[in-house]
Design a protein around this motif. Structure first.
Motif: not given
Length: 123
Positions: A39-40, A14-18, A29-34, A101-102
């Motif tokens: 940082h995943v 429903e929302i994008p993620a890498d 997925f990659k953290d949006i604030n690495p 989550h890890l």
């Protein structure tokens, strides 16, 4: 009893993620604030709010998340030099999304305690 979170929306597309990894049990997925060059976040597809909610029926998922973390570290070239895996629990533990989550962090020489300054070793 679990509520829908941003992670549920990512799982449901429903929302994008890498997204860097997916199987029938987990998504990474990659953290949006690495907080590190690598940082995943590795999450179970089954929502579990906190570590306190892990039980005999779902404990295997926590082990699976660690297997995924190790696989990603190997695939991205961090396994030999090392990496950090963190799972926060509740507010004082730093948990902001109530779906376990890890955090898999790599590319830095990390000190202890975690708040010590870090020396960047790759970019």
């Amino acid at each position: 009893m679990s509520q829908e979170t941003i992670f549920t929306k990512i799982i449901n597309r429903e929302i994008p993620a890498d997204i860097v990894y997916e199987d029938e049990k987990a998504l990474a997925f990659k953290d949006i604030n690495p907080q590190a060059p690598f940082h995943v976040l590795v999450i179970p597809k089954q929502p579990i709010a906190t570590i306190n909610d892990v039980n005999e029926e779902n404990a295997h998922l926590v082990g699976h998340l660690h297997l995924v973390a190790a696989r990603l570290a190997e695939e991205h070239g961090f396994a030999e030099n090392g990496y950090r895996v963190v799972m926060n629990c509740n507010n004082d533990g730093g948990q902001t999304v109530y779906h376990i989550h890890l955090h898999v962090l790599a590319g830095l020489e990390m000190g202890w305690p975690p708040y010590q300054s870090r020396k960047k070793v790759v970019s």
